[in-house]
Design an enzyme around this catalytic site. Structure first.
Site, PDB file in Angstrom:
ATOM      1  N   PRO A  28       2.112  25.049 -28.521  1.00  0.00           N
ATOM      2  CA  PRO A  28       1.308  23.916 -28.972  1.00  0.00           C
ATOM      3  C   PRO A  28       2.121  23.042 -29.915  1.00  0.00           C
ATOM      4  CG  PRO A  28       0.580  25.961 -30.007  1.00  0.00           C
ATOM      5  CD  PRO A  28       1.635  26.332 -29.026  1.00  0.00           C
ATOM      6  N   GLN A  82      -5.003  27.097 -29.408  1.00  0.00           N
ATOM      7  CA  GLN A  82      -4.457  27.695 -30.628  1.00  0.00           C
ATOM      8  C   GLN A  82      -5.336  27.350 -31.828  1.00  0.00           C
ATOM      9  OE1 GLN A  82      -0.895  26.573 -33.013  1.00  0.00           O
ATOM     10  NE2 GLN A  82      -0.053  28.468 -32.226  1.00  0.00           N
ATOM     11  N   CYS A 113       3.233  27.664 -38.793  1.00  0.00           N
ATOM     12  CA  CYS A 113       3.427  26.266 -39.166  1.00  0.00           C
ATOM     13  C   CYS A 113       4.106  26.168 -40.537  1.00  0.00           C
ATOM     14  CB  CYS A 113       2.090  25.544 -39.199  1.00  0.00           C
ATOM     15  SG  CYS A 113       2.254  23.794 -39.590  1.00  0.00           S
ATOM     16  N   LYS A 153       0.970  34.084 -33.355  1.00  0.00           N
ATOM     17  CA  LYS A 153       2.317  33.509 -33.431  1.00  0.00           C
ATOM     18  C   LYS A 153       2.716  33.375 -34.893  1.00  0.00           C
ATOM     19  CE  LYS A 153       5.292  29.784 -31.927  1.00  0.00           C
ATOM     20  NZ  LYS A 153       5.464  28.379 -31.564  1.00  0.00           N
ATOM     21  N   ASN A 215      10.630  32.584 -29.295  1.00  0.00           N
ATOM     22  CA  ASN A 215      10.548  31.131 -29.412  1.00  0.00           C
ATOM     23  C   ASN A 215      11.683  30.645 -30.314  1.00  0.00           C
ATOM     24  OD1 ASN A 215       8.351  28.931 -31.267  1.00  0.00           O
ATOM     25  ND2 ASN A 215       9.476  28.439 -29.431  1.00  0.00           N
ATOM     26  N   GLY A 216      12.268  29.505 -29.939  1.00  0.00           N
ATOM     27  CA  GLY A 216      13.315  28.904 -30.772  1.00  0.00           C
ATOM     28  C   GLY A 216      14.569  28.611 -29.987  1.00  0.00           C
ATOM     29  N   GLY A 239       9.004  24.905 -26.842  1.00  0.00           N
ATOM     30  CA  GLY A 239       8.404  23.794 -27.571  1.00  0.00           C
ATOM     31  C   GLY A 239       9.188  22.518 -27.334  1.00  0.00           C
TER      32      GLY A 239
END
Length: 379
Positions: A28, A82, A113, A153, A215-216, A239
């Site tokens: 997201p 999310q 976040c 997450k 992720n990343g 993302g």
């Protein structure tokens, strides 16, 4: 790439009852992953496509803007949402509403976040430091979700001195999460520097009974295969890599299936994707708002293509569909996809100190609920 595909003969990724093949999730992203962009990505390849971040309190109070953001396409399956929150009761109530009214098939929770307005209130990447509070939120939300998978997450930690990811993974697993995803940066890194994939490998060793997603820094299909090979993770979360490049999901699908990658689009084909994006946004938001929203995507779509400054300016200020068509007509449709357009895109920024509530780091076992989060969905 043949040397990598051999390592991918693991069982298909399952999140609750959903088999995710290829094992790819669209992360997201605020202001990006609305129903139009998700549909555009899904037209290129399967996976799970997560809607923009929704604030739990806004769901409970039925904020009209948030309810509009929770729109899903008729063919979207599973409908993935999310949620963000800092209060176990509000989170659980939001989950009960979503599940009870059949508004989504999968609920992810955001503890990653790094934005100051979120961490300042103890939310996002700040929250897993408070282990008991984090456990309460996951436990009550997962219980409220029932048969609907609830996933979590998070990031590596607040900063290099306050790493939380291994505890967060073990807690989420113990309290009923269906899967965990790790963005392999600290909150202090924001989106700068490099993601540390060794942390994903460490989390995969610590969390053994539910899927671990990485992720990343996945900017190409080769990156995704390399992440799985190097870390053993069960799937990847993409993302910024797909900004201006929704066809990346077709490349990921081919790569995970061991097929040759499709030929990258030339500028004319990219323009057709952009035009399709505009149509889908108009269906969701009407022409004026849709074209305004599309402006931020222009630089990503045209990254490293030979598009002159004046033409780029026109695209960045476009306000109507006829104007968009006129600008598209002026592009060199035969220009090939640039060799150097596969790299990082989207925000990078610089690292910085994480803004936290006063005394936040004093006691990780303090389970006091921080100040109520605001109503602003979307991040």
């Amino acid at each position: 790439m043949e040397d990598v595909t051999a390592t991918l003969s693991k069982p298909a990724l399952k999140i609750g009852p959903y088999e995710v093949d290829p094992p790819v999730v669209l992360a997201p992203m605020a202001g990006i992953t609305n129903v139009a962009f998700r549909q555009l990505c899904a037209e290129y390849g399967a996976g799970i496509y997560v809607c923009e971040m929704i604030t739990a309190r806004a769901v409970v109070e039925r904020h009209p803007g948030t309810m509009h953001m929770m729109t899903f396409g008729e063919h979207e399956k599973p409908r993935s949402m999310q949620l963000y929150g800092v209060d176990p009761k509000t989170m659980a109530e939001a989950v009960r509403i979503i599940v009870g009214e059949g508004l989504a098939d999968h609920i992810d929770s955001n503890f990653g976040c790094p934005v100051a307005k979120v961490t300042r209130k103890g939310g996002g990447a700040a929250l897993p430091f408070k282990r008991k509070l984090f456990a309460d939120i996951v436990r009550e939300s997962a219980a409220a979700a029932g048969d609907v998978p609830f996933t979590v997450k998070f990031r590596v930690g607040i900063d290099d001195d306050h790493l939380t990811y291994l505890d967060a993974g073990r807690i989420a697993e113990a309290e009923g999460a269906a899967a965990v995803s790790l963005h392999a940066r600290t909150a202090a890194q924001r989106y700068s520097g490099q993601a540390d994939w060794t942390k994903i490998a460490a989390l995969k060793e610590a969390v053994t009974t539910i899927p671990v997603l990485g992720n990343g820094d996945i900017f190409s299909a080769a990156d995704a295969l390399r992440m799985v090979a190097e870390t053993g993770c069960d799937g990847v979360v993409v993302g910024r890599g797909c900004l201006g490049r929704p066809w990346l999901f077709g490349e990921l699908e081919a790569a995970f299936a061991g097929r040759p990658l499709p030929t990258p689009p030339n500028l004319g084909e990219v323009a057709q994707v952009l035009r399709r994006h505009a149509e889908l946004l108009i269906q969701h938001d009407g022409e004026t708002k849709a074209l305004r929203d599309l402006r931020k995507h222009m630089a990503w779509y045209f990254m490293n293509f030979p598009v002159g400054a004046e033409l780029r300016r026109g695209f960045a200020m476009v306000s109507g569909l006829p104007e968009l068509d006129d600008l598209i007509g002026k592009l060199d449709h035969d220009a090939p996809f640039p060799a150097n357009a596969d790299g990082p895109r989207g925000r990078q920024g610089s690292p910085g100190k994480v803004t936290l509530p006063h005394g936040w780091l004093n006691d990780p076992d303090d389970d006091c609920v921080p100040e109520t989060e605001d109503m602003h969905s979307g991040g």
